[in-house]
Scaffold this active site. Structure first.
Site, PDB file in Angstrom:
ATOM      1  N   TRP A 159       0.844  -1.198   0.000  1.00 55.43           N
ATOM      2  CA  TRP A 159       0.000   0.000   0.000  1.00 55.43           C
ATOM      3  C   TRP A 159       0.879   1.248   0.000  1.00 55.43           C
ATOM      4  O   TRP A 159       1.501   1.571   1.018  1.00 55.43           O
ATOM      5  CB  TRP A 159      -0.913   0.003   1.224  1.00 55.43           C
ATOM      6  CG  TRP A 159      -1.876  -1.138   1.203  1.00 55.43           C
ATOM      7  CD1 TRP A 159      -3.091  -1.161   0.594  1.00 55.43           C
ATOM      8  CD2 TRP A 159      -1.710  -2.430   1.820  1.00 55.43           C
ATOM      9  NE1 TRP A 159      -3.688  -2.381   0.778  1.00 55.43           N
ATOM     10  CE2 TRP A 159      -2.871  -3.177   1.524  1.00 55.43           C
ATOM     11  CE3 TRP A 159      -0.702  -3.032   2.592  1.00 55.43           C
ATOM     12  CZ2 TRP A 159      -3.044  -4.484   1.961  1.00 55.43           C
ATOM     13  CZ3 TRP A 159      -0.874  -4.326   3.033  1.00 55.43           C
ATOM     14  CH2 TRP A 159      -2.040  -5.042   2.713  1.00 55.43           C
ATOM     15  N   HIS A 180      -7.024   1.535   2.584  1.00 53.78           N
ATOM     16  CA  HIS A 180      -8.100   0.562   2.352  1.00 53.78           C
ATOM     17  C   HIS A 180      -9.129   0.734   3.469  1.00 53.78           C
ATOM     18  O   HIS A 180      -8.897   1.508   4.416  1.00 53.78           O
ATOM     19  CB  HIS A 180      -7.569  -0.882   2.298  1.00 53.78           C
ATOM     20  CG  HIS A 180      -6.657  -1.277   3.422  1.00 53.78           C
ATOM     21  ND1 HIS A 180      -6.079  -2.510   3.518  1.00 53.78           N
ATOM     22  CD2 HIS A 180      -6.238  -0.586   4.531  1.00 53.78           C
ATOM     23  CE1 HIS A 180      -5.340  -2.568   4.611  1.00 53.78           C
ATOM     24  NE2 HIS A 180      -5.414  -1.423   5.227  1.00 53.78           N
ATOM     25  N   ARG A 206      -4.295   6.309  -2.277  1.00 52.42           N
ATOM     26  CA  ARG A 206      -2.955   5.721  -2.394  1.00 52.42           C
ATOM     27  C   ARG A 206      -2.025   6.638  -3.190  1.00 52.42           C
ATOM     28  O   ARG A 206      -2.471   7.292  -4.136  1.00 52.42           O
ATOM     29  CB  ARG A 206      -3.027   4.345  -3.061  1.00 52.42           C
ATOM     30  CG  ARG A 206      -3.649   3.334  -2.114  1.00 52.42           C
ATOM     31  CD  ARG A 206      -3.538   1.930  -2.589  1.00 52.42           C
ATOM     32  NE  ARG A 206      -4.528   1.121  -1.853  1.00 52.42           N
ATOM     33  CZ  ARG A 206      -4.843  -0.123  -2.159  1.00 52.42           C
ATOM     34  NH1 ARG A 206      -4.268  -0.717  -3.194  1.00 52.42           N
ATOM     35  NH2 ARG A 206      -5.729  -0.775  -1.447  1.00 52.42           N
ATOM     36  N   GLN A 220     -13.838   1.614  -1.652  1.00 53.84           N
ATOM     37  CA  GLN A 220     -13.826   0.189  -1.349  1.00 53.84           C
ATOM     38  C   GLN A 220     -15.076  -0.128  -0.542  1.00 53.84           C
ATOM     39  O   GLN A 220     -15.672   0.756   0.073  1.00 53.84           O
ATOM     40  CB  GLN A 220     -12.605  -0.201  -0.503  1.00 53.84           C
ATOM     41  CG  GLN A 220     -11.340  -0.435  -1.312  1.00 53.84           C
ATOM     42  CD  GLN A 220     -10.242  -1.122  -0.512  1.00 53.84           C
ATOM     43  OE1 GLN A 220     -10.312  -1.234   0.711  1.00 53.84           O
ATOM     44  NE2 GLN A 220      -9.217  -1.580  -1.214  1.00 53.84           N
ATOM     45  N   VAL A 263      -5.368 -11.979   6.581  1.00 48.63           N
ATOM     46  CA  VAL A 263      -6.221 -13.155   6.363  1.00 48.63           C
ATOM     47  C   VAL A 263      -5.345 -14.387   6.151  1.00 48.63           C
ATOM     48  O   VAL A 263      -4.195 -14.295   5.725  1.00 48.63           O
ATOM     49  CB  VAL A 263      -7.166 -12.982   5.143  1.00 48.63           C
ATOM     50  CG1 VAL A 263      -8.255 -11.970   5.435  1.00 48.63           C
ATOM     51  CG2 VAL A 263      -6.388 -12.607   3.886  1.00 48.63           C
ATOM     52  N   ALA A 310     -13.310 -12.007   5.749  1.00 48.25           N
ATOM     53  CA  ALA A 310     -13.316 -10.583   5.418  1.00 48.25           C
ATOM     54  C   ALA A 310     -13.086 -10.456   3.919  1.00 48.25           C
ATOM     55  O   ALA A 310     -12.516 -11.355   3.291  1.00 48.25           O
ATOM     56  CB  ALA A 310     -12.220  -9.849   6.184  1.00 48.25           C
TER      57      ALA A 310
HETATM   58  N1  PHE Z   1      -7.760  -4.383   2.109  1.00 50.01           N
HETATM   59  C1  PHE Z   1      -7.294  -5.204   1.020  1.00 50.01           C
HETATM   60  C2  PHE Z   1      -6.746  -4.289  -0.094  1.00 50.01           C
HETATM   61  O1  PHE Z   1      -7.021  -3.127  -0.092  1.00 50.01           O
HETATM   62  C3  PHE Z   1      -8.397  -6.086   0.479  1.00 50.01           C
HETATM   63  C4  PHE Z   1      -8.815  -7.128   1.447  1.00 50.01           C
HETATM   64  C5  PHE Z   1      -9.818  -6.874   2.383  1.00 50.01           C
HETATM   65  C6  PHE Z   1      -8.250  -8.379   1.429  1.00 50.01           C
HETATM   66  C7  PHE Z   1     -10.217  -7.851   3.274  1.00 50.01           C
HETATM   67  C8  PHE Z   1      -8.636  -9.362   2.305  1.00 50.01           C
HETATM   68  C9  PHE Z   1      -9.615  -9.094   3.222  1.00 50.01           C
HETATM   69  O2  PHE Z   1      -6.030  -4.723  -0.957  1.00 50.01           O
END
Ligand code: PHE
Length: 342
Positions: A159, A180, A206, A220, A263, A310
């Site tokens: 990120w 995010h 970003r 998002q 995750v 998630a």
């Molecule tokens: N937050 C992650 C992204 O911006 C996406 C994501 C959210 C992945 C939740 C897994 C679980 O790339």
């Protein structure tokens, strides 16, 4: 006597007849002055009684009083009728039917992102998720630390972050524009106990060069479900159902293994798109996975007891798929020729 009585009788008849024609307060007042006023017609006749002898005066006087009472009563009733009629007329003219649906006013239209955001949230609300929102200016703590991305972890490079120019007492810059919506996972879990089922629509930022599929700011929709006994099958079932609701039953859905520090296991989900740029045949619309035990433990949930999934999806990407938009930069360049198509 006879003639005085007659004139009282005539006057009363005529005056009442006139009265019945009157339909407004001004004319009514004129009538009152002309007939019953101090210099009025009836008053004039009654004044003439002084010339009559006592017995006549008594008779005709009684007649005069009757006439006066009848005329006054007529006046009062006419006054009431006129104001009632006026009220009824106003009530009719100014009647509002509050049950009528509103008329559409040509004030413009919803931005395609807003339209798609609503479709996405509707799909998840129908599956029992609640909508929550969070701050766009976020702490490092929630954007990274609580998501199992400690300082100096190489995953931070995933990120490209816009840091806020604020330095704390320890000489650090702990504030950023959220990269995010995932920081809301920790914020939600800190404030409620399982079961959790939320989606979080919101804007992210970003520090990134833009191209056809990347913007430096975009939306998002985060999703989080935590409970006892949630498995990867629940994740897939929920996201398949979501894809069916948005794209119908014909579009293909693909899951691949992917890595996100918060995750385990992690996946990404793509939708078939044979006309899309690059020609790979697929466009990625979200990252997802089972919530990492360290993230659960970090907010005080017992990872032995609770599991969850998630996901984080990109509404602009979904709008691109739905409407065949070839460049994400169209969304926020504010070209009316683009916006008017939705
Ligand atoms: N937050 C992650 C992204 O911006 C996406 C994501 C959210 C992945 C939740 C897994 C679980 O790339």
């Amino acid at each position: 006597t006879q003639s005085t009585a007659q004139s009282i009788e005539d006057l009363t008849q005529n005056a009442l007849q006139e009265l019945s024609q009157i339909d407004n307060p001004d004319e009514l007042e004129q009538w009152r002055v002309r007939i019953l006023g101090r210099r009025g017609e009836l008053t004039g006749i009654l004044r003439g009684l002084a010339q009559l002898d006592l017995e006549e005066r008594r008779q005709v006087g009684a007649l005069g009083n009757q006439a006066k009472a009848a005329l006054e009563e007529g006046l009062e009733k006419r006054g009431r009728d006129i104001s009632e009629a006026r009220l009824a007329q106003v009530a009719d003219l100014e009647r509002i039917d509050v049950t009528l649906p509103g008329r559409p006013v040509a004030t413009g239209r919803l931005h395609p992102t807003t339209q798609v955001l609503r479709e996405i949230t509707d799909a998840f609300v129908a599956m029992g998720f609640s909508i929550v929102e969070g701050p766009e200016v976020e702490w490092d703590h929630y954007n990274f630390e609580m998501l199992n991305i400690p300082q100096g972890h190489p995953a931070r490079d995933m990120w490209n972050t816009l840091w806020v120019d604020y330095v704390n007492e320890e000489g650090q810059r702990p504030m950023l524009l959220r990269t995010h919506t995932s920081p809301m996972q920790a914020r939600v879990m800190e404030s409620v106990q399982p079961p959790v089922r939320v989606i979080v629509p919101g804007k992210c930022y970003r520090y990134e060069a833009t191209d056809a599929t990347h913007e430096w700011h975009f939306y998002q929709v985060e999703g989080l479900a935590v409970d006892e006994g949630i498995t990867f099958a629940d994740l897939k079932g929920t996201l398949y159902e979501f894809a069916r609701r948005l794209f119908g039953t014909e579009r293909k859905v693909r899951f691949r293994c992917d890595y996100f520090p918060f995750v385990e296991p992690g996946v990404d989900m793509s939708i078939d798109c044979f006309s899309c740029e690059g020609g790979s045949g697929w466009i990625e619309i979200m990252g997802a996975g089972m919530v990492h035990p360290r993230v659960l433990a970090g907010v005080g949930y017992d990872p032995e007891k609770y599991t969850g999934f998630a996901f984080g999806l990109g509404p602009e990407r979904i709008a691109m798929l739905k409407y065949g938009i070839d460049d994400i930069r169209h969304f926020y360049s504010n070209d009316l020729r683009f916006l008017r198509q939705f």
